[in-house]
Motif scaffolding. Structure first.
Motif, mmCIF file in Angstrom:
data_model
loop_
_atom_site.group_PDB
_atom_site.id
_atom_site.type_symbol
_atom_site.label_atom_id
_atom_site.label_comp_id
_atom_site.label_asym_id
_atom_site.label_seq_id
_atom_site.Cartn_x
_atom_site.Cartn_y
_atom_site.Cartn_z
ATOM 1 N N ASN A 108 -2.079 16.616 11.692
ATOM 2 C CA ASN A 108 -1.791 18.347 11.894
ATOM 3 C C ASN A 108 -2.936 18.886 11.094
ATOM 4 O O ASN A 108 -2.763 19.183 9.766
ATOM 5 N N GLN A 109 -4.015 19.557 11.833
ATOM 6 C CA GLN A 109 -5.120 20.144 11.052
ATOM 7 C C GLN A 109 -4.742 21.764 11.102
ATOM 8 O O GLN A 109 -5.740 22.326 10.822
ATOM 9 N N SER A 110 -3.580 22.224 11.083
ATOM 10 C CA SER A 110 -3.356 23.618 11.135
ATOM 11 C C SER A 110 -3.764 24.093 9.865
ATOM 12 O O SER A 110 -3.408 23.183 8.888
ATOM 13 N N PRO A 111 -4.016 25.291 9.465
ATOM 14 C CA PRO A 111 -4.711 25.789 8.076
ATOM 15 C C PRO A 111 -3.404 25.710 6.903
ATOM 16 O O PRO A 111 -3.460 25.594 5.937
ATOM 17 N N SER A 112 -2.331 25.820 7.610
ATOM 18 C CA SER A 112 -1.042 25.780 6.660
ATOM 19 C C SER A 112 -0.455 24.401 6.416
ATOM 20 O O SER A 112 0.414 24.097 5.672
ATOM 21 N N SER A 113 -1.012 23.453 7.162
ATOM 22 C CA SER A 113 -0.748 21.946 6.962
ATOM 23 C C SER A 113 -1.224 21.294 5.672
ATOM 24 O O SER A 113 -2.616 20.899 5.753
ATOM 25 N N THR A 114 -0.662 20.796 4.848
ATOM 26 C CA THR A 114 -1.300 20.042 3.491
ATOM 27 C C THR A 114 -0.464 18.986 3.495
ATOM 28 O O THR A 114 0.573 19.035 3.516
ATOM 29 N N GLY A 115 -1.190 17.925 3.137
ATOM 30 C CA GLY A 115 -0.571 16.662 2.450
ATOM 31 C C GLY A 115 0.073 15.640 3.487
ATOM 32 O O GLY A 115 0.780 14.801 3.229
ATOM 33 N N ASP A 116 -0.150 15.889 4.834
ATOM 34 C CA ASP A 116 0.424 15.076 5.687
ATOM 35 C C ASP A 116 -0.581 13.961 6.352
ATOM 36 O O ASP A 116 -0.421 13.380 7.204
ATOM 37 N N TYR A 117 -1.808 13.855 5.804
ATOM 38 C CA TYR A 117 -2.765 13.072 6.148
ATOM 39 C C TYR A 117 -2.406 11.541 5.778
ATOM 40 O O TYR A 117 -1.686 11.281 4.683
ATOM 41 N N THR A 118 -2.769 10.478 6.335
ATOM 42 C CA THR A 118 -2.587 9.082 6.074
ATOM 43 C C THR A 118 -3.734 8.292 5.519
ATOM 44 O O THR A 118 -4.796 8.639 6.110
ATOM 45 N N CYS A 119 -3.686 7.417 4.761
ATOM 46 C CA CYS A 119 -4.713 6.403 4.362
ATOM 47 C C CYS A 119 -4.335 5.096 4.756
ATOM 48 O O CYS A 119 -3.317 4.582 4.350
ATOM 49 N N THR A 120 -5.147 4.311 5.721
ATOM 50 C CA THR A 120 -4.645 3.083 6.209
ATOM 51 C C THR A 120 -5.728 2.174 5.717
ATOM 52 O O THR A 120 -6.742 2.227 5.720
ATOM 53 N N CYS A 121 -5.204 1.178 4.937
ATOM 54 C CA CYS A 121 -5.973 -0.168 4.606
ATOM 55 C C CYS A 121 -6.515 -1.050 5.731
ATOM 56 O O CYS A 121 -5.658 -1.091 6.806
ATOM 57 N N ASN A 123 -5.610 -3.937 6.077
ATOM 58 C CA ASN A 123 -4.529 -5.067 6.105
ATOM 59 C C ASN A 123 -3.282 -4.206 6.806
ATOM 60 O O ASN A 123 -2.392 -4.873 6.790
ATOM 61 N N GLY A 124 -3.402 -2.857 7.120
ATOM 62 C CA GLY A 124 -2.234 -2.282 7.701
ATOM 63 C C GLY A 124 -1.464 -1.434 6.617
ATOM 64 O O GLY A 124 -0.546 -0.554 7.081
ATOM 65 N N VAL A 125 -1.586 -1.804 5.263
ATOM 66 C CA VAL A 125 -0.882 -0.698 4.385
ATOM 67 C C VAL A 125 -1.251 0.805 4.623
ATOM 68 O O VAL A 125 -2.431 1.048 4.881
ATOM 69 N N VAL A 126 -0.176 1.687 4.621
ATOM 70 C CA VAL A 126 -0.424 2.961 4.996
ATOM 71 C C VAL A 126 0.196 3.730 3.890
ATOM 72 O O VAL A 126 1.398 3.574 3.359
ATOM 73 N N ALA A 127 -0.390 4.687 3.338
ATOM 74 C CA ALA A 127 0.095 5.767 2.564
ATOM 75 C C ALA A 127 -0.121 6.977 2.973
ATOM 76 O O ALA A 127 -1.115 7.713 3.687
ATOM 77 N N THR A 128 0.996 7.989 2.863
ATOM 78 C CA THR A 128 0.725 9.536 3.282
ATOM 79 C C THR A 128 0.576 10.197 2.189
ATOM 80 O O THR A 128 1.194 10.229 1.017
ATOM 81 N N ALA A 132 -3.945 4.567 -0.374
ATOM 82 C CA ALA A 132 -3.079 3.482 -0.393
ATOM 83 C C ALA A 132 -3.457 2.669 -1.291
ATOM 84 O O ALA A 132 -4.630 2.287 -1.895
ATOM 85 N N THR A 133 -2.653 1.603 -1.878
ATOM 86 C CA THR A 133 -2.960 0.642 -2.904
ATOM 87 C C THR A 133 -3.161 -0.666 -1.835
ATOM 88 O O THR A 133 -2.365 -1.222 -1.295
ATOM 89 N N CYS A 134 -4.606 -1.053 -1.582
ATOM 90 C CA CYS A 134 -4.713 -1.939 -0.844
ATOM 91 C C CYS A 134 -5.060 -3.276 -1.594
ATOM 92 O O CYS A 134 -5.695 -3.385 -2.623
ATOM 93 N N THR A 135 -4.513 -4.402 -1.003
ATOM 94 C CA THR A 135 -4.761 -5.594 -1.774
ATOM 95 C C THR A 135 -5.274 -6.640 -0.827
ATOM 96 O O THR A 135 -5.320 -6.560 0.236
ATOM 97 N N ASN A 136 -5.909 -7.644 -1.403
ATOM 98 C CA ASN A 136 -6.818 -8.578 -0.413
ATOM 99 C C ASN A 136 -6.167 -10.226 -0.847
ATOM 100 O O ASN A 136 -6.970 -10.953 -1.517
ATOM 101 N N ASP A 137 -4.800 -10.230 -0.721
ATOM 102 C CA ASP A 137 -4.495 -11.633 -0.861
ATOM 103 C C ASP A 137 -4.460 -12.534 0.204
ATOM 104 O O ASP A 137 -3.730 -12.287 1.152
ATOM 105 N N GLU A 138 -5.554 -13.407 0.076
ATOM 106 C CA GLU A 138 -5.917 -14.275 1.357
ATOM 107 C C GLU A 138 -4.797 -15.155 1.854
ATOM 108 O O GLU A 138 -4.929 -15.823 2.718
#
Length: 144
Positions: A108-121, A123-128, A132-138
């Motif tokens: 949602n890139q409307s000018p009033s929208s903030t904090g709704d972006y997501t970061c995806t590692c 390995n699939g870990v997602v943070a909004t 995100a805290t990504c780990t590489n546990d092989e």
């Protein structure tokens, strides 16, 4: 020819032969601007009519009466449109808020929208709204 100039109306209330220097010049673009015995200083600020969308800044660099459509609308993020309202967006991913190796998505890139972006590692870990805290546990893929 009129002593007032282009874009002005000349009125002489007393046309008697001995009556001098009593004419007035009135701007056609703004009839509240007048001057007696000479041309008025007319301007036309297109921003006075609020042509830009809410939250945008209007600037009219050339306010001569004959100038039209040269005003600009500027969004808070710097997007500029000339002669019309700008399309403002707030893509929070442009500031690279996610960590290295993470993919950012701002749905949602409307000018009033903030904090709704997501970061995806990878390995699939997602943070909004933050990295995100990504780990590489092989060992999680059970390679053994």
């Amino acid at each position: 020819s009129s002593p007032c100039g282009t874009g002005q109306t000349c009125k002489d209330p007393n046309t008697a032969a001995n009556s001098l220097h009593d004419f007035t010049c009135t701007c056609d673009s703004d009839t509240t601007i007048t001057k007696t015995d000479g041309p008025a200083t007319c301007s036309k600020n297109e921003c006075d009519k609020n042509p830009c969308a809410t939250g945008q800044t209007c600037n009219d660099p050339n306010q001569s009466p004959s100038s039209t459509g040269d005003y600009t609308c500027t969004c808070s993020n710097g997007v500029v449109a000339t002669g019309g309202s700008a399309t403002c967006t707030n893509d929070e991913c442009t500031s690279s808020p996610c960590g290295t190796g993470q993919t950012c998505n701002d749905p949602n890139q409307s000018p009033s929208s903030t904090g709704d972006y997501t970061c995806t590692c990878s390995n699939g870990v997602v943070a909004t709204g933050g990295s995100a805290t990504c780990t590489n546990d092989e060992c999680t893929s059970s390679p053994c």
